[in-house]
Design a protein around this motif. Structure first.
Motif, PDB file in Angstrom:
ATOM      1  N   ARG A   8       0.816  -1.190  -0.072  1.00 24.25           N
ATOM      2  CA  ARG A   8      -0.062  -0.074   0.115  1.00 24.25           C
ATOM      3  C   ARG A   8       0.794   1.375   0.132  1.00 24.25           C
ATOM      4  NH1 ARG A   8      -1.921   3.547   3.684  1.00 24.25           N
ATOM      5  NH2 ARG A   8      -0.699   2.445   5.397  1.00 24.25           N
ATOM      6  N   ASN A   9       1.909   1.148   0.688  1.00 21.56           N
ATOM      7  CA  ASN A   9       2.696   2.555   0.759  1.00 21.56           C
ATOM      8  C   ASN A   9       3.446   2.399  -0.464  1.00 21.56           C
ATOM      9  OD1 ASN A   9       2.203   2.924   3.358  1.00 21.56           O
ATOM     10  ND2 ASN A   9       3.864   1.897   4.271  1.00 21.56           N
ATOM     11  N   ILE A  10       3.970   1.496  -1.091  1.00 15.04           N
ATOM     12  CA  ILE A  10       4.749   1.535  -2.474  1.00 15.04           C
ATOM     13  C   ILE A  10       3.731   2.247  -3.375  1.00 15.04           C
ATOM     14  CG2 ILE A  10       5.312   0.289  -4.377  1.00 15.04           C
ATOM     15  CD1 ILE A  10       6.797  -1.684  -2.381  1.00 15.04           C
ATOM     16  N   PHE A  11       2.586   1.772  -3.288  1.00 13.86           N
ATOM     17  CA  PHE A  11       1.319   2.201  -4.403  1.00 13.86           C
ATOM     18  C   PHE A  11       1.093   3.567  -4.195  1.00 13.86           C
ATOM     19  CE2 PHE A  11      -3.094   2.574  -5.331  1.00 13.86           C
ATOM     20  CZ  PHE A  11      -3.163   2.183  -6.751  1.00 13.86           C
ATOM     21  N   PHE A  12       0.799   4.001  -2.917  1.00 16.39           N
ATOM     22  CA  PHE A  12       0.488   5.541  -2.625  1.00 16.39           C
ATOM     23  C   PHE A  12       1.678   6.334  -2.917  1.00 16.39           C
ATOM     24  CE2 PHE A  12      -2.895   3.968   0.332  1.00 16.39           C
ATOM     25  CZ  PHE A  12      -4.007   4.138  -0.662  1.00 16.39           C
ATOM     26  N   THR A  13       2.814   6.059  -2.631  1.00  9.62           N
ATOM     27  CA  THR A  13       3.763   6.674  -2.958  1.00  9.62           C
ATOM     28  C   THR A  13       4.190   7.110  -4.250  1.00  9.62           C
ATOM     29  OG1 THR A  13       5.069   6.126  -0.839  1.00  9.62           O
ATOM     30  CG2 THR A  13       6.546   7.032  -2.538  1.00  9.62           C
ATOM     31  N   PHE A  14       4.033   5.883  -5.101  1.00  8.67           N
ATOM     32  CA  PHE A  14       4.326   6.086  -6.718  1.00  8.67           C
ATOM     33  C   PHE A  14       3.366   6.957  -7.286  1.00  8.67           C
ATOM     34  CE2 PHE A  14       3.236   4.273 -10.954  1.00  8.67           C
ATOM     35  CZ  PHE A  14       4.427   4.742 -11.318  1.00  8.67           C
ATOM     36  N   PHE A  15       2.069   6.837  -6.792  1.00  4.59           N
ATOM     37  CA  PHE A  15       1.028   7.449  -7.503  1.00  4.59           C
ATOM     38  C   PHE A  15       0.865   8.776  -6.924  1.00  4.59           C
ATOM     39  CE2 PHE A  15      -0.591   3.431  -8.836  1.00  4.59           C
ATOM     40  CZ  PHE A  15      -0.633   3.585 -10.315  1.00  4.59           C
ATOM     41  N   GLN A  16       1.493   8.938  -5.953  1.00 10.61           N
ATOM     42  CA  GLN A  16       1.410  10.735  -5.283  1.00 10.61           C
ATOM     43  C   GLN A  16       2.687  11.369  -5.871  1.00 10.61           C
ATOM     44  OE1 GLN A  16       2.065  10.411  -1.194  1.00 10.61           O
ATOM     45  NE2 GLN A  16      -0.104  10.362  -0.622  1.00 10.61           N
ATOM     46  N   ASN A  17       3.633  10.711  -6.432  1.00  8.39           N
ATOM     47  CA  ASN A  17       4.665  11.497  -7.129  1.00  8.39           C
ATOM     48  C   ASN A  17       4.325  11.394  -8.533  1.00  8.39           C
ATOM     49  OD1 ASN A  17       6.188  12.003  -4.787  1.00  8.39           O
ATOM     50  ND2 ASN A  17       7.160  10.022  -4.894  1.00  8.39           N
ATOM     51  N   GLY A  18       3.872  10.210  -9.075  1.00 12.87           N
ATOM     52  CA  GLY A  18       3.820  10.113 -10.640  1.00 12.87           C
ATOM     53  C   GLY A  18       2.619  10.983 -11.162  1.00 12.87           C
ATOM     54  N   ILE A  19       1.659  11.282 -10.532  1.00 16.45           N
ATOM     55  CA  ILE A  19       0.481  12.068 -10.996  1.00 16.45           C
ATOM     56  C   ILE A  19       1.027  13.491 -11.442  1.00 16.45           C
ATOM     57  CG2 ILE A  19      -0.482  12.786  -8.681  1.00 16.45           C
ATOM     58  CD1 ILE A  19      -2.649  11.621 -11.690  1.00 16.45           C
ATOM     59  N   TRP A  20       2.039  13.860 -10.510  1.00 15.06           N
ATOM     60  CA  TRP A  20       2.670  15.123 -10.874  1.00 15.06           C
ATOM     61  C   TRP A  20       3.333  15.266 -12.058  1.00 15.06           C
ATOM     62  CZ3 TRP A  20       0.587  19.197  -8.723  1.00 15.06           C
ATOM     63  CH2 TRP A  20       0.151  19.101  -7.524  1.00 15.06           C
ATOM     64  N   ALA A  21       4.249  14.014 -12.378  1.00 17.17           N
ATOM     65  CA  ALA A  21       4.772  13.934 -13.595  1.00 17.17           C
ATOM     66  C   ALA A  21       3.802  13.956 -14.764  1.00 17.17           C
ATOM     67  CB  ALA A  21       5.702  12.889 -13.478  1.00 17.17           C
ATOM     68  N   VAL A  22       3.074  13.019 -14.795  1.00 15.93           N
ATOM     69  CA  VAL A  22       2.178  12.906 -15.974  1.00 15.93           C
ATOM     70  C   VAL A  22       1.247  14.350 -16.115  1.00 15.93           C
ATOM     71  CG1 VAL A  22       0.094  11.678 -16.564  1.00 15.93           C
ATOM     72  CG2 VAL A  22       1.652  10.427 -15.496  1.00 15.93           C
ATOM     73  N   GLY A  23       0.791  14.722 -15.020  1.00 11.24           N
ATOM     74  CA  GLY A  23       0.015  16.080 -15.094  1.00 11.24           C
ATOM     75  C   GLY A  23       0.967  17.376 -15.927  1.00 11.24           C
ATOM     76  N   PHE A  24       2.281  17.182 -15.457  1.00 16.12           N
ATOM     77  CA  PHE A  24       3.223  18.284 -16.093  1.00 16.12           C
ATOM     78  C   PHE A  24       3.289  17.880 -17.626  1.00 16.12           C
ATOM     79  CE2 PHE A  24       7.655  19.144 -17.596  1.00 16.12           C
ATOM     80  CZ  PHE A  24       7.610  20.453 -17.282  1.00 16.12           C
ATOM     81  N   PHE A  25       3.578  16.848 -18.118  1.00 18.38           N
ATOM     82  CA  PHE A  25       3.834  16.521 -19.232  1.00 18.38           C
ATOM     83  C   PHE A  25       2.733  16.603 -20.065  1.00 18.38           C
ATOM     84  CE2 PHE A  25       7.833  14.477 -17.605  1.00 18.38           C
ATOM     85  CZ  PHE A  25       8.615  15.376 -18.702  1.00 18.38           C
ATOM     86  N   TYR A  26       1.621  16.404 -19.515  1.00 14.83           N
ATOM     87  CA  TYR A  26       0.089  16.400 -20.191  1.00 14.83           C
ATOM     88  C   TYR A  26       0.056  17.952 -20.496  1.00 14.83           C
ATOM     89  CZ  TYR A  26      -4.891  16.711 -21.131  1.00 14.83           C
ATOM     90  OH  TYR A  26      -6.168  17.091 -21.883  1.00 14.83           O
ATOM     91  N   LEU A  27       0.044  18.781 -19.452  1.00 13.52           N
ATOM     92  CA  LEU A  27       0.047  20.216 -20.039  1.00 13.52           C
ATOM     93  C   LEU A  27       1.226  20.801 -20.766  1.00 13.52           C
ATOM     94  CD1 LEU A  27      -0.988  21.477 -16.264  1.00 13.52           C
ATOM     95  CD2 LEU A  27      -2.467  21.202 -18.208  1.00 13.52           C
ATOM     96  N   LEU A  28       2.332  20.126 -20.571  1.00 13.00           N
ATOM     97  CA  LEU A  28       3.513  20.621 -21.713  1.00 13.00           C
ATOM     98  C   LEU A  28       2.761  20.404 -22.846  1.00 13.00           C
ATOM     99  CD1 LEU A  28       6.508  21.379 -21.852  1.00 13.00           C
ATOM    100  CD2 LEU A  28       6.929  19.220 -22.046  1.00 13.00           C
TER     101      LEU A  28
END
Length: 61
Positions: A8-28
């Protein structure tokens, strides 16, 4: 029970950080609609997500 908490910790940590990267490149890609930017952002996004996944494992274990 401990393994479920670690997963659960791995899943949450990955998606908390990954959503920012995906959002940044989507907006870029919305801001600069270019084939070159799209190709580079796909490569950088894949590398960033792999690094975030490794980071999530390192922090949770």
């Amino acid at each position: 029970m401990v393994s479920l908490t670690v997963l659960r910790n791995i899943f949450f940590t990955f998606f908390q950080n990954g959503i920012w990267a995906v959002g940044f490149f989507y907006l870029l890609n919305l801001t600069f609609p270019s084939k070159r930017v799209l190709d580079v952002s796909k490569i950088v996004l894949a590398i960033a997500l792999v690094v975030y996944l490794l980071y999530a494992f390192a922090v949770s274990i």
